[in-house]
Design a protein around this motif. Structure first.
Motif, short mmCIF file in Angstrom:
data_model
loop_
_atom_site.label_atom_id
_atom_site.label_comp_id
_atom_site.label_asym_id
_atom_site.label_seq_id
_atom_site.Cartn_x
_atom_site.Cartn_y
_atom_site.Cartn_z
N VAL A 157 31.13 28.80 26.90
CA VAL A 157 31.76 27.48 26.84
C VAL A 157 32.05 26.90 28.22
O VAL A 157 32.73 25.88 28.33
CB VAL A 157 33.05 27.49 25.98
N THR A 158 31.54 27.55 29.26
CA THR A 158 31.80 27.03 30.61
C THR A 158 30.89 25.88 30.99
O THR A 158 31.09 25.26 32.04
CB THR A 158 31.65 28.15 31.66
N ARG A 159 29.90 25.59 30.16
CA ARG A 159 29.02 24.44 30.38
C ARG A 159 28.88 23.68 29.08
O ARG A 159 28.93 24.26 28.00
CB ARG A 159 27.63 24.88 30.85
N GLY A 160 28.67 22.37 29.17
CA GLY A 160 28.42 21.58 27.98
C GLY A 160 27.13 22.04 27.31
O GLY A 160 26.19 22.47 27.99
N LEU A 161 27.08 21.95 25.98
CA LEU A 161 25.91 22.43 25.25
C LEU A 161 24.63 21.71 25.64
O LEU A 161 23.54 22.25 25.50
CB LEU A 161 26.13 22.26 23.74
N ASN A 162 24.76 20.50 26.13
CA ASN A 162 23.57 19.71 26.45
C ASN A 162 22.96 20.08 27.80
O ASN A 162 22.02 19.43 28.26
CB ASN A 162 23.89 18.21 26.41
N THR A 163 23.51 21.09 28.46
CA THR A 163 22.96 21.54 29.74
C THR A 163 22.54 23.01 29.62
O THR A 163 23.11 23.77 28.85
CB THR A 163 23.99 21.42 30.88
N HIS A 164 21.52 23.38 30.39
CA HIS A 164 21.10 24.78 30.41
C HIS A 164 22.22 25.64 31.00
O HIS A 164 22.96 25.19 31.89
CB HIS A 164 19.83 24.95 31.24
N LEU A 165 22.33 26.85 30.51
CA LEU A 165 23.39 27.75 30.95
C LEU A 165 22.78 28.99 31.61
O LEU A 165 21.94 29.66 31.01
CB LEU A 165 24.25 28.17 29.76
N ASP A 166 23.21 29.27 32.82
CA ASP A 166 22.85 30.53 33.48
C ASP A 166 23.96 31.54 33.20
O ASP A 166 25.10 31.37 33.65
CB ASP A 166 22.70 30.32 34.99
N PHE A 167 23.65 32.55 32.41
CA PHE A 167 24.62 33.57 32.02
C PHE A 167 24.45 34.75 32.97
O PHE A 167 23.47 35.48 32.92
CB PHE A 167 24.36 34.00 30.57
N ASP A 168 25.43 34.93 33.84
CA ASP A 168 25.38 35.95 34.89
C ASP A 168 25.89 37.28 34.31
O ASP A 168 27.10 37.50 34.21
CB ASP A 168 26.23 35.51 36.08
N LEU A 169 24.97 38.17 33.95
CA LEU A 169 25.35 39.45 33.36
C LEU A 169 26.15 40.31 34.33
O LEU A 169 27.07 41.04 33.93
CB LEU A 169 24.10 40.21 32.92
N THR A 170 25.81 40.24 35.62
CA THR A 170 26.52 41.03 36.62
C THR A 170 27.98 40.62 36.70
O THR A 170 28.89 41.46 36.69
CB THR A 170 25.85 40.88 38.00
N LEU A 171 28.24 39.30 36.74
CA LEU A 171 29.61 38.80 36.78
C LEU A 171 30.33 39.10 35.47
O LEU A 171 31.51 39.45 35.45
CB LEU A 171 29.62 37.30 37.05
N ALA A 172 29.60 38.99 34.34
CA ALA A 172 30.21 39.23 33.03
C ALA A 172 30.70 40.67 32.90
O ALA A 172 31.68 40.93 32.20
CB ALA A 172 29.20 38.92 31.93
N LEU A 173 30.02 41.60 33.55
CA LEU A 173 30.41 43.01 33.47
C LEU A 173 31.48 43.38 34.50
O LEU A 173 32.07 44.46 34.42
CB LEU A 173 29.18 43.90 33.66
N ASP A 174 31.74 42.49 35.45
CA ASP A 174 32.74 42.73 36.47
C ASP A 174 34.14 42.61 35.84
O ASP A 174 34.45 41.59 35.21
CB ASP A 174 32.57 41.70 37.60
N GLN A 175 34.96 43.62 35.99
CA GLN A 175 36.29 43.60 35.39
C GLN A 175 37.39 43.25 36.38
O GLN A 175 38.58 43.45 36.11
CB GLN A 175 36.58 44.96 34.73
N SER A 176 37.02 42.69 37.52
CA SER A 176 38.01 42.28 38.52
C SER A 176 38.35 40.80 38.34
O SER A 176 37.83 40.13 37.45
CB SER A 176 37.46 42.52 39.92
N LYS A 177 39.19 40.29 39.23
CA LYS A 177 39.60 38.89 39.15
C LYS A 177 38.45 37.93 39.45
O LYS A 177 38.58 36.72 39.26
CB LYS A 177 40.76 38.61 40.09
N LYS A 178 37.31 38.45 39.93
CA LYS A 178 36.14 37.60 40.14
C LYS A 178 35.61 37.07 38.80
O LYS A 178 34.98 36.02 38.76
CB LYS A 178 35.04 38.39 40.85
N ASN A 179 35.85 37.83 37.74
CA ASN A 179 35.42 37.42 36.40
C ASN A 179 36.46 36.44 35.86
O ASN A 179 37.62 36.82 35.67
CB ASN A 179 35.31 38.65 35.50
N PRO A 180 36.10 35.20 35.59
CA PRO A 180 37.10 34.18 35.24
C PRO A 180 37.91 34.49 33.98
O PRO A 180 39.09 34.14 33.92
CB PRO A 180 36.27 32.90 35.08
N VAL A 181 37.30 35.13 32.99
CA VAL A 181 38.07 35.39 31.77
C VAL A 181 39.15 36.43 32.03
O VAL A 181 40.28 36.32 31.53
CB VAL A 181 37.15 35.81 30.60
#
Length: 577
Positions: A422-446
C-alpha cells in the motif's frame, strides 16, 4: 467534528455573508476547499475560496479574500492571513482546537465524524482471481489494497460489501477439467498435455489429494489393465466434465486459505455459474436489446459499445447462441445494481484497461448512473516488480512456474507484505524490495511504525499512573508554545480527515505515509528533554498526565491506522538497531 470541517463551515458562512452584503450569488452547491499548508509556519489550514468565487463575484480574488477575512469571527484563531493571489491561511489557537474536537477516545470521535461523509451503499470487488491456479503477486497487491480500502470506507461511514467474483464457468473451467484428466491419464501412459491446458504441477497435487480421499467417480478410475482397452477420447471428455467443478472447488479453497492468512476478508464469493443457471446472463442481453443497444452481425448479437467510448462494438451472444464472457460480466454488474448498491468499485488486473469502456457503457445503457450518486469506478492494479539486493527477481508462468501469493507470505511476514503493497497507488508499478522487507531494523518502515507504538506501551508500563482518558482541551492548552507537542497533536487530529480523504479518492498510499510521519513526530517528541514523563511524574504530575494522554492519543491513532491496513499493532517488541 474535525478541524477541517469546522473551517469549511466557517468559510462557507463567511462567503454567504459576503454574497448577501454585495447582492451577489454564490455558485450552486458552493463548498469551499480547505487544504493543509505546506508547513505549520504558514498556519494549520489554507483555503483558495476567494479564487473559487472570483468568477461568480466578478471581483479580484485578493479583494474577495479581504472581505471573507472581515466576515470571519477571529476568536478561534491565533492568526488569519491573506497570502499570494488570494489564499487565506488559518492558524487556530490551542484552546479552540480543544473545544472544537472534544473526545475521550479516538473510536468515539471517528464515529461522531461519520456525519461529515455522505454515506453510500458500496460494493467493492477485488482479487477475483481465476480458480484455475495459485494467486500471483498482483492478486496479493489487490488483496492488500482492496481490503484496506474497504476497512477505511467503513470507518468513514459508508456501508460496504466486500465481494470476490468466482469465474467458475466457460472455456477456462473446461480446460481445467481437461488438465486434470490428462494428468490422471499420464499416471498410466505417455500422453502429451495439450499446450492450451494448464501446465502447472499444482494440478497433480490436487489430483493426488482427490484420489487419496476416494473422491473420483468409480467408472472414471483407471488401472494399468483398464487403460489398455480405454476409449481415450470418450474417457477424457467424461473425466474433464467430472474434474472441472471439483478442480475449481479445490483451487478456490486453497485461494481462500491464502486470503485468510493474508488477513483479507470477503462477505461473499459470487459464482459466475450461478448467473448462467438462473438465466440472468441472457436476461441482461435481452434488456440491452430492449433498450436498442444490440445489433445483429452475421448471426451474432453485438452490444453497441462504440457509443460509449469503446474502440469497437462487442459480441455478447455468439452466432451459436452461447453468451460471451462480457455478457456474463454485464449480468453480474446488473445484479449488483439490483441489490441496491449505488457505488460499484472493482479492482482489475493490469491487462484489463481496455475493458473499462465496454462494461461502464453497458451499465449506462442499462440506466445505471442516471440517478444522482450512482458511480462505477475501476481501479487498475499495476504490475509488481520483485527486487532482491537491487536486482530484479524473474517472475514467470512458463510451464506452470509461479511467483505466488503463498510463496511471498511464506518468505515475508504478512504485516510487512501488506504495508509494502500500500506504499504506492495501485495505478503505478510497485518495486517490492525483498531485502528491505526482510530487514527487521528501523530501516524497514513497518517495523519503524510498530516500534513507535511499542515504545508508547513501554512508557505506560514504566509509569505508575495509567494514561487515562484523552482530554483534548487539556492537551491543546498543555501543548501551547511547545513545538514538538503542538506538531504531534495537530498531526494526530488530522487522522479522521485522512480517513475521509482516502474513502473519497482511494489514495491508500497516504495512510502508510501518515503513519510513518506519526512515528517520526512521536520520536521527536519523545527525545525532547522537556517531555521526559518519568521525571515529570515526580515534579509535575499534572503535566505528566497531559503527556501520557498525548501518548495515549498517539497509540490510538497508530493502532487504528495499522488496523485499517490489516497490520498488527504490536505493544511489545525488540528492535535490531
Amino acid at each position: 467534528m474535525t478541524l477541517r470541517y469546522f473551517l469549511k463551515q466557517i468559510v462557507a458562512a463567511a462567503a454567504e455573508r459576503v454574497a448577501a452584503d454585495g447582492a451577489l450569488s454564490l455558485p450552486e452547491g458552493f463548498a469551499p476547499r480547505i487544504d493543509y499548508t505546506p508547513d505549520l509556519k504558514f498556519g494549520h489550514y489554507a483555503t483558495p475560496a476567494a479564487m473559487e468565487l472570483a468568477k461568480a463575484f466578478r471581483q479580484n480574488p485578493r479583494a474577495i479574500a479581504e472581505k471573507l477575512i472581515a466576515a470571519i469571527d477571529a476568536a478561534p484563531f491565533a492568526k488569519i492571513e491573506l497570502a499570494g493571489a488570494g489564499f487565506i491561511n488559518f492558524t487556530l489557537n490551542q484552546s479552540s482546537i480543544g473545544k472544537i474536537t472534544p473526545f475521550a477516545n479516538l473510536a468515539d470521535w471517528l464515529k461522531a465524524n461519520e456525519n461529515e461523509t455522505q454515506s453510500e451503499k458500496v460494493i467493492f470487488e477485488y482479487v477475483s482471481a481465476n480458480p484455475t491456479g495459485p494467486m500471483n503477486i498482483v492478486s496479493a497487491r489487490a488483496a492488500s489494497v482492496g481490503d484496506s480500502l474497504t476497512r477505511i470506507m467503513k470507518a468513514a461511514g459508508h456501508q460496504v460489501a466486500r465481494e470476490y467474483y468466482v469465474n467458475d464457468y466457460g472455456n477456462q473451467v473446461e480446460k481445467l477439467g481437461l488438465s486434470f484428466a490428462y494428468r490422471y491419464l499420464q499416471k498410466f501412459k505417455a500422453v502429451t498435455l495439450p499446450e492450451d491446458c494448464y501446465q502447472g504441477e499444482y494440478i497433480i497435487e490436487y489430483l493426488d489429494a482427490m484420489l487419496a480421499a476416494g473422491q473420483v467417480q468409480a467408472d472414471l478410475l483407471l488401472t494399468a489393465d483398464s487403460v489398455a482397452a480405454l476409449d481415450e477420447a470418450k474417457w477424457l471428455a467424461s473425466a474433464a466434465k467430472f474434474f472441472a467443478p471439483r478442480g475449481v472447488t479445490a483451487i478456490l479453497g486453497e485461494q481462500q486459505k491464502d486470503l485468510q492468512a493474508f488477513h483479507t476478508e470477503f462477505d461473499r464469493f459470487f459464482s459466475e455459474a450461478s448467473l448462467h443457471e438462473s438465466g440472468a446472463v441472457l436476461k441482461a442481453g435481452a434488456e440491452l436489446e430492449k433498450r436498442g443497444k444490440v445489433a445483429l452481425n452475421d448471426g451474432a448479437k453485438v452490444f453497441l459499445s462504440k457509443e460509449y467510448g469503446d474502440d469497437k462494438d462487442r459480441v455478447i451472444v455468439r452466432s451459436d447462441g452461447r453468451p460471451t464472457y462480457l455478457l456474463a460480466d454485464i449480468a453480474y454488474h446488473a445484479d449488483k445494481v439490483a441489490r441496491g448498491f449505488t457505488t460499484i468499485i472493482d479492482i482489475w488486473g493490469p491487462d484489463h484497461h481496455g475493458y473499462i469502456a465496454r462494461l461502464s457503457g453497458a451499465l449506462k445503457a442499462l440506466g445505471f448512473g442516471e440517478k444522482a450518486g450512482e458511480t462505477f469506478k475501476v481501479i487498475i492494479a499495476q504490475q509488481v516488480n520483485l527486487l532482491e539486493n537491487g536486482e530484479p527477481v524473474v517472475m514467470s508462468k512458463r510451464l506452470g512456474k509461479f511467483q505466488t501469493m503463498r510463496d511471498l507470505i511464506q518468505k515475508i511476514p504478512v504485516d510487512v507484505c501488506r504495508y509494502f503493497f500500500v506504499t504506492r497507488g495501485l495505478n503505478t508499478h510497485l518495486d517490492f524490495d525483498l531485502t528491505l522487507a526482510l530487514d527487521q531494523s528501523k530501516k524497514n518502515p513497518v517495523y519503524y511504525v510498530q516500534y513507535a507504538n511499542a515504545r508508547i506501551h513501554s512508557i505506560f508500563r514504566e509509569c505508575v499512573e495509567p494514561a487515562g482518558e484523552i482530554n483534548i482541551e487539556q492537551l491543546a492548552v498543555n501543548a501551547a508554545g511547545q513545538a514538538e507537542r503542538e506538531a504531534l497533536l495537530f498531526w494526530l487530529l488530522r487522522f479522521p480527515e485522512l480517513v475521509q480523504d482516502i474513502a473519497r479518492n482511494y489514495e491508500i498510499q497516504r495512510m502508510p505515509e501518515y503513519l510513518y510521519q506519526t512515528a517520526t513526530l512521536f520520536t521527536t517528541f519523545y527525545h525532547a528533554k522537556n517531555n521526559r514523563i518519568k521525571d515529570l511524574l515526580a515534579t509535575n504530575a499534572g503535566e505528566a498526565a497531559a503527556l501520557l494522554s498525548l501518548c495515549n492519543l498517539t497509540t490510538q491513532v497508530l493502532e487504528s491506522g495499522l488496523g485499517l491496513l490489516g497490520i498488527t499493532a504490536l505493544r511489545e517488541m525488540h528492535r535490531d538497531e
